[in-house]
Design an enzyme around this catalytic site. Sequence first.
Site, mmCIF file in Angstrom:
data_model
loop_
_atom_site.group_PDB
_atom_site.id
_atom_site.type_symbol
_atom_site.label_atom_id
_atom_site.label_comp_id
_atom_site.label_asym_id
_atom_site.label_seq_id
_atom_site.Cartn_x
_atom_site.Cartn_y
_atom_site.Cartn_z
ATOM 1 N N ASP A 88 0.797 -1.343 -0.099
ATOM 2 C CA ASP A 88 -0.012 -0.131 -0.188
ATOM 3 C C ASP A 88 1.041 1.421 0.152
ATOM 4 O O ASP A 88 0.972 2.023 0.882
ATOM 5 C CB ASP A 88 -1.018 0.077 1.118
ATOM 6 C CG ASP A 88 -0.201 0.143 2.512
ATOM 7 O OD1 ASP A 88 0.974 -0.483 2.739
ATOM 8 O OD2 ASP A 88 -0.894 0.517 3.444
ATOM 9 N N HIS A 148 9.887 -0.384 8.985
ATOM 10 C CA HIS A 148 8.582 -1.561 9.183
ATOM 11 C C HIS A 148 8.587 -2.330 7.856
ATOM 12 O O HIS A 148 8.930 -3.630 8.217
ATOM 13 C CB HIS A 148 7.142 -1.077 9.148
ATOM 14 C CG HIS A 148 7.088 -0.193 10.532
ATOM 15 N ND1 HIS A 148 6.692 -0.728 11.614
ATOM 16 C CD2 HIS A 148 6.458 1.031 10.389
ATOM 17 C CE1 HIS A 148 6.650 0.201 12.548
ATOM 18 N NE2 HIS A 148 6.223 1.411 11.806
HETATM 19 C C1 BDR Z 1 2.593 -0.580 8.740
HETATM 20 O O1 BDR Z 1 1.773 0.580 8.451
HETATM 21 C C2 BDR Z 1 1.619 1.449 7.416
HETATM 22 O O2 BDR Z 1 1.646 2.729 7.921
HETATM 23 C C3 BDR Z 1 3.191 1.252 7.082
HETATM 24 O O3 BDR Z 1 3.217 1.200 5.601
HETATM 25 C C4 BDR Z 1 3.690 -0.326 7.568
HETATM 26 O O4 BDR Z 1 3.310 -1.307 6.585
HETATM 27 C C5 BDR Z 1 3.285 -0.257 10.192
HETATM 28 O O5 BDR Z 1 2.473 -0.445 11.146
HETATM 29 CA CA CA Z 2 2.858 -0.647 3.996
#
Ligand code: BDR
Ligand code: CA
Length: 306
Positions: free
Chosen positions: A9, A239
């Site tokens: 995403d 992340h």
């Molecule tokens: C996840 O949430 C999204 O905002 C980031 O892209 C990542 O995949 C972290 O909690």
């Molecule tokens: Ca993400």
Amino acid sequence: MIKLIIDTDPGIDDAMAIFYAAAAPEIDLLGLSTIFGNVTTKIATRNALRLLEAVDLDLPVAQGAEIPLTLPPFAPSAQVHGKEGFGDVPAAQPKGQPVSEDAADFLIRMASEHKGELVVCPIGPLTNIAHAIQRDPKFVKNVKRIVIMGGSLREGGNITPHAEANIYHDPHAADVVFASGARLTMVGLDVTHQILCTQSDFASIAAQSPELGGMLQKMSEFYLQFYESVGKFDGCSLHDPAAVIACTHPDLFEVESHPLTVVCEGESSGATLAAAPGARGVTSVCMGVKSDAVKALFLERLALLP
Ligand code: BDR
Ligand code: CA
């Protein structure tokens, strides 16, 4: 070489993960599938195409689901990733188009064509993966492993006190995935909160990779500002790159094996909980990480880009 599809995403840290995958010599990236979360699914598709064009990769992009399995649709996370997903970097119109198959059909076909070899790395809500599991009973066997960025076993949440954002946005889908019996790894906040990148790290990436590293540096300004706005001044979490790195370097992570369930309603909706043994298949939950080594790989590999 691992054969990899990233379900994404994009998203600032998604862009970092995709650029990392493009640069990593041990990854054979076979395509991207898209999902809502940081942006709408349509914008995610446009951003995914644009990122692949930026790294000069002509690969399929399959557009995914537009709404969660059961919950109503929600507003994208513009405060974290900007209205268009890339902070203040304008996301230009790509030249390419998504393939005609939707994400779940694409994942099913690729898993069957690369039986036992395909690693799927979802770095957004798990809706497309749940659809693939529900549509094709052979999917979980065909896929080599699903390495999920999401969840939190003991670290608490980032979108609510209990839930990590990707799981929170479609808890029912996450529960389908954790119940599926597929070979699963969870790269959640227990480890990603230990892998931090600062403004000066992004400056060093940009110095070595002016074009694409420079683009990430520009995006990271918005992302770091969000972190500061919530009182985190020691950098932003890597992340999504951490999940991609866990696909190729599992030795950098310590895991515990647990069957997992997901809370699907109430105050703790989106929480990932360890369940009684035998209740369902186990997930390898990353609980420890050699964070300096993960970060060093990230910086090294991005520096290879133009
Ligand atoms: C996840 O949430 C999204 O905002 C980031 O892209 C990542 O995949 C972290 O909690
Ligand atoms: Ca993400």
